[in-house]
Scaffold this active site. Structure first.
Site, PDB file in Angstrom:
ATOM      1  N   ASP A 219       1.909  12.254  -6.096  1.00 48.95           N
ATOM      2  CA  ASP A 219       2.186  13.664  -6.132  1.00 48.95           C
ATOM      3  C   ASP A 219       2.475  14.270  -4.734  1.00 48.95           C
ATOM      4  O   ASP A 219       2.148  13.673  -3.916  1.00 48.95           O
ATOM      5  CB  ASP A 219       0.552  14.289  -6.556  1.00 48.95           C
ATOM      6  CG  ASP A 219       0.713  15.790  -6.819  1.00 48.95           C
ATOM      7  OD1 ASP A 219       1.517  16.095  -7.798  1.00 48.95           O
ATOM      8  OD2 ASP A 219       0.077  16.599  -6.148  1.00 48.95           O
ATOM      9  N   GLU A 268       1.895  -7.092  -3.116  1.00 48.70           N
ATOM     10  CA  GLU A 268       0.569  -8.150  -3.028  1.00 48.70           C
ATOM     11  C   GLU A 268       0.360  -8.637  -4.502  1.00 48.70           C
ATOM     12  O   GLU A 268      -0.393  -9.611  -4.584  1.00 48.70           O
ATOM     13  CB  GLU A 268      -0.228  -7.820  -2.071  1.00 48.70           C
ATOM     14  CG  GLU A 268       0.070  -7.783  -0.613  1.00 48.70           C
ATOM     15  CD  GLU A 268      -1.166  -7.189   0.325  1.00 48.70           C
ATOM     16  OE1 GLU A 268      -2.230  -6.920  -0.545  1.00 48.70           O
ATOM     17  OE2 GLU A 268      -0.907  -6.712   1.169  1.00 48.70           O
TER      18      GLU A 268
END
Length: 552
Positions: A219, A268
């Site tokens: 956002d 990751e």
């Protein structure tokens, strides 16, 4: 901001051994949880309601579901004022409900994207409450933007910035200091120059990634970094500049260092976790900066959303969007509606204007254009975003009484139009019954009396319905080789004014944006049309405001 233990980790949604780039051509469906489905009859949608409707979304044919905020919040701005980023607001359920939703979605082959709100917190966040309660010497004030005021006694705001919702972007606290809020006063802006803020959000990302979410919608991705010294803007018409110019509080180059650090975290995790930027920028080229190979994966194409139903305008924004993404190797994205703008069924039924419309307009015209616009969008290379209810052809509700409105910008002068509630009315599932199947206890915003005819139940099985058009289009998008893939379209030369025609491998799309039918040679076998189309002796009449898909 408090710490919580995550529910047991879940495996991210559908994976393969090799990198698939699933997000490059994904169709992603936005769920506004409070308006989607209510499981407990309190009039407010919730996570269990969403969970119960996941099979509908799978059968619709989308690839992923984006959930607007469900975090603990005072709800000053419909959950975009977050008090605790690791807790679920009780109105929506619990962390275990979120875990169950994620698991069920993955079991159905759907991925889950959640909102993250890093530009500001709620004023009820523990950090901010302590910053106020502990007084001017509190070190937590540096996690926000506290400043001394101007004037003889500090009675004037520190600079001339205005809130997006209207009025000054500064509020004064009891001890005389001012704090910055680019949105509502209940949404103080976080200071991303403070390392604790950066550390906290890296931890928040990991919390939800460990829960199994497949990505984040970021956002106000363009707002995290402010220009050094917070200089005056020097304009009395600042809202007009939003999205049209680089501003001292939006689209500063420093945001990109933040997103590079986020990308290392996303990479990751297995299963190709992604992040999508809500970035209002002056140009598509500046939007492309957010999706460079070491930053975020996608960015919303607001220039496309704001384009009028006009062939020349559409072609230009499509060309510019595709060209801007090529140097950074990112897919273009396409969107027609979301929770902040008037639904495109209503926009296209009114004279050209902005993204907020206050009148119902010509509903028949708007629906015809909306259906045609959807087929155009789904034929373009890249990723498409759908907003809940658009597959039903829902219009904006433009006649909501003032006393039921909840959009914070409605209550502040000179801000956004304040009519976002019209696109947030709970959607209808059944032709009859309480709130048309939304829930047993009514709905938090009143639904129009004629919405039963637009419900999922009423449209299912009706070959001419908008719902079946979406189902057919999404099925074909999967079946036709590489329809969402690629980086370009080949425009067909010599088309009449107001008509767009382009080809993709094995595919042809024809669009008529005019108010009159056009006769053209049939380029192949018609596989889908937004309205009835007759093909005779190698020619067809393309009706006004329509789109046809062809297999060639």
């Amino acid at each position: 901001m408090t710490q919580h233990s995550a529910a047991p980790a879940t495996t991210a949604g559908p994976t393969t051994a090799a990198s698939t780039g699933w997000w490059r051509d994904a169709v992603i469906y936005q769920v506004y949880p409070r308006s989607f489905a209510d499981s407990n009859g309190d009039g407010m949608g919730d996570l269990e309601g969403v969970r119960g409707r996941l099979p509908y979304l799978r059968d619709l044919g989308v690839d992923a579901v984006w959930l607007s905020p469900f975090y603990a919040s005072p709800q000053a701005d419909a959950g975009y004022d977050v008090a605790d980023y690791r807790a679920i607001d009780p109105m929506f359920g619990t962390l275990m409900d979120a875990d169950a939703l994620i698991r069920d979605a993955h079991g159905l082959g759907l991925r889950i994207i959640v909102d993250v709100v890093p530009n500001h917190s709620s004023d009820q966040c523990e950090w901010f409450k302590r910053a106020i309660g502990d007084g001017p010497a509190s070190p937590l004030r540096d996690r926000y933007h506290f400043r001394e005021g101007k004037g003889e006694n500090g009675e004037l705001p520190p600079n001339d910035w205005e809130s997006v919702f209207g009025g000054p972007a500064w509020t004064r606290v009891a001890d005389g200091a001012w704090y910055l809020h680019l949105f509502a006063p209940e949404q103080p802006d976080l200071n991303w120059e403070n390392q604790a803020v950066a550390d906290e959000f890296r931890s928040i990302l990991r919390f939800w990634l460990d829960m199994g979410v497949d990505g984040f919608r970021v956002d106000v991705a363009h707002g995290l970094v402010k220009a050094p010294g917070l200089p005056d803007l020097g304009s009395t018409d600042q809202l007009r500049l939003l999205g049209n110019d680089v501003m001292p509080f939006f689209d500063q180059d420093g945001v990109h260092e933040i997103y590079r650090s986020w990308r290392t975290i996303l990479d990751e995790y297995p299963g190709e976790r992604i992040a999508v930027a809500e970035a209002w920028t002056p140009t598509v080229q500046r939007t492309a900066n957010y999706v460079r190979p070491d930053e975020l994966h996608q960015a919303f194409n607001f220039q496309y959303l704001a384009t009028h139903w006009d062939a020349a305008e559409l072609r230009e924004v499509i060309d510019v969007s595709l060209a801007a993404m090529l140097p950074v190797g990112a897919p273009a994205t396409w969107v027609l509606s979301n929770h902040d703008v008037t639904r495109h069924t209503t926009r296209f039924g009114n004279p050209p204007a902005g993204t907020q419309i206050r009148t119902p307009g010509d509903r028949g015209l708007g629906l015809r254009r909306a259906r045609a616009a959807t087929l155009l969008m789904l034929a373009l290379p890249g990723s498409a975003y759908l907003y809940q209810g658009e597959e039903l052809g829902l219009p904006d509700v433009t006649d909501l009484p003032d006393e039921v409105r909840q959009d914070p910008s409605f209550f502040r002068a000179a801000g956004q139009d304040g009519f976002r509630d019209g696109c947030r009315v709970p959607i209808p599932w059944t032709a009859e019954g309480p709130s048309y199947g939304f829930g047993s206890g009514g709905s938090w915003l009143p639904q129009p009396a004629d919405w039963g005819a637009l419900s999922v139940e009423a449209q299912t099985g009706d070959r001419g319905s908008t719902l079946e058009l979406y189902r057919g289009a999404l099925a074909l998008r999967r079946e036709l080789p590489g329809l969402g893939a690629g980086e370009s379209v080949d425009w067909v030369p010599g088309t009449p004014d107001g008509v767009l025609a382009f080809t993709r491998p094995g595919f042809h799309c024809t669009v008529n944006t005019t108010g009159r039918p056009v006769r053209l040679p049939a380029p192949g076998r018609m596989v889908l049309a937004s309205t009835e189309v007759a093909v005779e002796e190698g020619e067809f009449e393309l009706p006004a405001d329509s789109t046809v898909w062809w297999s060639v």
